[in-house]
Design a protein around this motif. Structure first.
Motif, PDB file in Angstrom:
ATOM      1  N   VAL A 177      12.079 -74.696  -1.125  1.00 44.20           N
ATOM      2  CA  VAL A 177      11.184 -75.845  -1.245  1.00 44.20           C
ATOM      3  C   VAL A 177      11.496 -76.824  -0.117  1.00 44.20           C
ATOM      4  N   ALA A 178      10.518 -77.105   0.726  1.00 43.48           N
ATOM      5  CA  ALA A 178      10.695 -78.037   1.836  1.00 43.48           C
ATOM      6  C   ALA A 178      10.369 -79.454   1.383  1.00 43.48           C
ATOM      7  N   ALA A 179      11.313 -80.364   1.592  1.00 44.48           N
ATOM      8  CA  ALA A 179      11.133 -81.772   1.223  1.00 44.48           C
ATOM      9  C   ALA A 179      10.509 -82.518   2.400  1.00 44.48           C
ATOM     10  N   LEU A 180       9.200 -82.645   2.391  1.00 51.78           N
ATOM     11  CA  LEU A 180       8.488 -83.248   3.511  1.00 51.78           C
ATOM     12  C   LEU A 180       8.774 -84.734   3.665  1.00 51.78           C
ATOM     13  N   TYR A 181       9.252 -85.371   2.615  1.00 50.46           N
ATOM     14  CA  TYR A 181       9.566 -86.800   2.664  1.00 50.46           C
ATOM     15  C   TYR A 181      10.885 -87.069   3.383  1.00 50.46           C
ATOM     16  N   GLY A 182      11.624 -86.018   3.690  1.00 52.01           N
ATOM     17  CA  GLY A 182      12.951 -86.159   4.277  1.00 52.01           C
ATOM     18  C   GLY A 182      12.933 -86.396   5.765  1.00 52.01           C
ATOM     19  N   TYR A 183      14.010 -85.986   6.433  1.00 43.27           N
ATOM     20  CA  TYR A 183      14.204 -86.301   7.843  1.00 43.27           C
ATOM     21  C   TYR A 183      13.575 -85.244   8.738  1.00 43.27           C
ATOM     22  N   ILE A 184      12.276 -85.204   8.709  1.00 47.01           N
ATOM     23  CA  ILE A 184      11.513 -84.217   9.467  1.00 47.01           C
ATOM     24  C   ILE A 184      10.739 -84.929  10.561  1.00 47.01           C
ATOM     25  N   ASN A 185      10.903 -84.485  11.784  1.00 42.95           N
ATOM     26  CA  ASN A 185      10.260 -85.127  12.921  1.00 42.95           C
ATOM     27  C   ASN A 185       8.751 -84.939  12.905  1.00 42.95           C
ATOM     28  N   ASP A 186       8.306 -83.712  12.672  1.00 42.73           N
ATOM     29  CA  ASP A 186       6.888 -83.392  12.669  1.00 42.73           C
ATOM     30  C   ASP A 186       6.579 -82.506  11.476  1.00 42.73           C
ATOM     31  N   PRO A 187       5.917 -83.041  10.444  1.00 42.49           N
ATOM     32  CA  PRO A 187       5.616 -82.245   9.249  1.00 42.49           C
ATOM     33  C   PRO A 187       4.885 -80.946   9.550  1.00 42.49           C
ATOM     34  N   LYS A 188       4.146 -80.906  10.665  1.00 39.90           N
ATOM     35  CA  LYS A 188       3.404 -79.696  11.001  1.00 39.90           C
ATOM     36  C   LYS A 188       4.336 -78.518  11.295  1.00 39.90           C
ATOM     37  N   GLU A 189       5.544 -78.825  11.789  1.00 40.33           N
ATOM     38  CA  GLU A 189       6.476 -77.758  12.134  1.00 40.33           C
ATOM     39  C   GLU A 189       6.958 -77.008  10.897  1.00 40.33           C
ATOM     40  N   VAL A 190       6.857 -77.658   9.741  1.00 37.38           N
ATOM     41  CA  VAL A 190       7.318 -77.049   8.497  1.00 37.38           C
ATOM     42  C   VAL A 190       6.508 -75.801   8.169  1.00 37.38           C
ATOM     43  N   GLN A 191       5.280 -75.746   8.646  1.00 38.63           N
ATOM     44  CA  GLN A 191       4.432 -74.586   8.388  1.00 38.63           C
ATOM     45  C   GLN A 191       5.059 -73.307   8.930  1.00 38.63           C
ATOM     46  N   GLU A 192       5.906 -73.438   9.945  1.00 36.69           N
ATOM     47  CA  GLU A 192       6.545 -72.275  10.556  1.00 36.69           C
ATOM     48  C   GLU A 192       7.857 -71.905   9.870  1.00 36.69           C
ATOM     49  N   TRP A 193       8.298 -72.714   8.917  1.00 35.97           N
ATOM     50  CA  TRP A 193       9.579 -72.468   8.266  1.00 35.97           C
ATOM     51  C   TRP A 193       9.524 -71.367   7.215  1.00 35.97           C
ATOM     52  N   LYS A 194       8.327 -71.050   6.744  1.00 38.85           N
ATOM     53  CA  LYS A 194       8.129 -70.019   5.712  1.00 38.85           C
ATOM     54  C   LYS A 194       8.769 -70.407   4.386  1.00 38.85           C
ATOM     55  N   ALA A 195       8.619 -71.689   4.040  1.00 32.95           N
ATOM     56  CA  ALA A 195       9.074 -72.150   2.721  1.00 32.95           C
ATOM     57  C   ALA A 195       8.088 -71.675   1.662  1.00 32.95           C
ATOM     58  N   ASP A 196       8.604 -71.394   0.477  1.00 35.28           N
ATOM     59  CA  ASP A 196       7.731 -70.979  -0.616  1.00 35.28           C
ATOM     60  C   ASP A 196       6.860 -72.127  -1.101  1.00 35.28           C
ATOM     61  N   TYR A 197       7.420 -73.322  -1.091  1.00 40.05           N
ATOM     62  CA  TYR A 197       6.692 -74.520  -1.515  1.00 40.05           C
ATOM     63  C   TYR A 197       7.089 -75.678  -0.614  1.00 40.05           C
ATOM     64  N   SER A 198       6.291 -76.733  -0.650  1.00 37.26           N
ATOM     65  CA  SER A 198       6.657 -77.978   0.014  1.00 37.26           C
ATOM     66  C   SER A 198       6.206 -79.134  -0.872  1.00 37.26           C
ATOM     67  N   VAL A 199       6.959 -80.223  -0.822  1.00 41.22           N
ATOM     68  CA  VAL A 199       6.647 -81.404  -1.629  1.00 41.22           C
ATOM     69  C   VAL A 199       6.669 -82.640  -0.747  1.00 41.22           C
ATOM     70  N   GLU A 200       5.683 -83.501  -0.931  1.00 39.05           N
ATOM     71  CA  GLU A 200       5.620 -84.745  -0.176  1.00 39.05           C
ATOM     72  C   GLU A 200       6.385 -85.862  -0.868  1.00 39.05           C
ATOM     73  N   ARG A 201       6.631 -85.702  -2.155  1.00 39.94           N
ATOM     74  CA  ARG A 201       7.428 -86.648  -2.939  1.00 39.94           C
ATOM     75  C   ARG A 201       8.363 -85.850  -3.831  1.00 39.94           C
ATOM     76  N   PHE A 202       9.499 -86.408  -4.126  1.00 41.09           N
ATOM     77  CA  PHE A 202      10.490 -85.692  -4.931  1.00 41.09           C
ATOM     78  C   PHE A 202       9.917 -85.303  -6.288  1.00 41.09           C
ATOM     79  N   SER A 203       9.106 -86.180  -6.858  1.00 50.55           N
ATOM     80  CA  SER A 203       8.559 -85.920  -8.195  1.00 50.55           C
ATOM     81  C   SER A 203       7.630 -84.711  -8.226  1.00 50.55           C
ATOM     82  N   GLN A 204       7.157 -84.276  -7.067  1.00 47.06           N
ATOM     83  CA  GLN A 204       6.266 -83.120  -7.046  1.00 47.06           C
ATOM     84  C   GLN A 204       6.989 -81.820  -7.377  1.00 47.06           C
ATOM     85  N   ILE A 205       8.311 -81.865  -7.436  1.00 46.66           N
ATOM     86  CA  ILE A 205       9.054 -80.679  -7.881  1.00 46.66           C
ATOM     87  C   ILE A 205       8.607 -80.297  -9.286  1.00 46.66           C
TER      88      ILE A 205
END
Length: 228
Positions: free
Chosen positions: A196-224
């Motif tokens: 699960v990728a935490a998009l709210y964290g210390y990520i320079n460019d959220p678009k790069e997360v698409q290449e990480w091959k995470a099963d899920y991603s969350v923009e807020r912790f509560s979305q878990i």
């Protein structure tokens, strides 16, 4: 807030978390330590927006940001001196501006109430991890705390995550791992965990997360809560 029954309804046995940029917002205190070093070297301080995205990259990552192109010209001795100065200042001021991310305490309390095991796997050195966690009572309920120097390997190697699963007595394939860096997702995927990728964290460019091959991603912790 109540735990979404779909989240761990016979599908997931436990959940593991990265620390910096996932559970705790440590960027300001890490940036303050970097700026202390820069000030000692009569260099311009880094702004929050600049150091936030590298706050999870350790002392060397911060120093590379602060010194810029001049970092390559520092000797090994100078680098180590700066690194130790940064770590010393951070240890002495480890929890001045650090806070839990919004929703963290509520979800962890829910996990405790439901007797769902959870733990922490970070690359932060153990002496800093331990000093930091004592400031947050909820963290005492963690089923395991694995730091960057606990084992011979650290993330992105899967070993720390696999050992954490053993400590929690859960199967890796039935365990979530939440983190805000590529190494977190690589470690989880290599451990056969649900990443699960935490998009709210210390990520320079959220678009790069698409290449990480995470099963899920969350923009807020509560979305878990919404993962099923």
């Amino acid at each position: 807030m109540t735990l979404n029954s779909n989240l761990f309804n016979h599908k997931y046995e436990g959940i593991l978390f990265d620390l910096d940029g996932t559970l705790l917002d440590t960027a300001s205190d890490l940036g303050n330590a970097l700026n202390h070093v820069l000030n000692q070297h009569k260099r311009k301080a880094c702004e929050y927006d600049a150091y936030r995205c590298v706050a999870s990259d350790g002392a060397l990552g911060l120093l590379k940001l602060g010194f810029g192109e001049d970092f390559a010209n520092l000797s090994k001795t100078e680098v180590e001196t700066c690194r130790q100065m940064l770590l010393d200042h951070y240890q002495q001021n480890v929890c001045v501006d650090t806070t839990l991310f919004e929703g963290v305490e509520e979800l962890l309390e829910d996990l405790n109430q439901q007797q769902i095991p959870w733990g922490i796997v970070t690359n932060k050195p153990s002496f800093l991890t331990e000093a930091l966690l004592t400031n947050f009572p909820i963290m005492s309920y963690s089923g395991c705390v694995i730091s960057g120097d606990t084992y011979i390997k650290r993330k992105p190697h899967p070993l720390p995550l696999l050992e954490a699963a053993k400590a929690l007595k859960v199967k890796p394939e039935n365990t979530l791992y939440v983190g805000d860096a590529l190494r977190d997702i690589e470690a989880a995927n290599n451990a056969n965990m649900v990443s699960v990728a935490a998009l709210y964290g210390y990520i320079n460019d959220p678009k790069e997360v698409q290449e990480w091959k995470a099963d899920y991603s969350v923009e807020r912790f509560s979305q878990i809560y919404e993962i099923n």
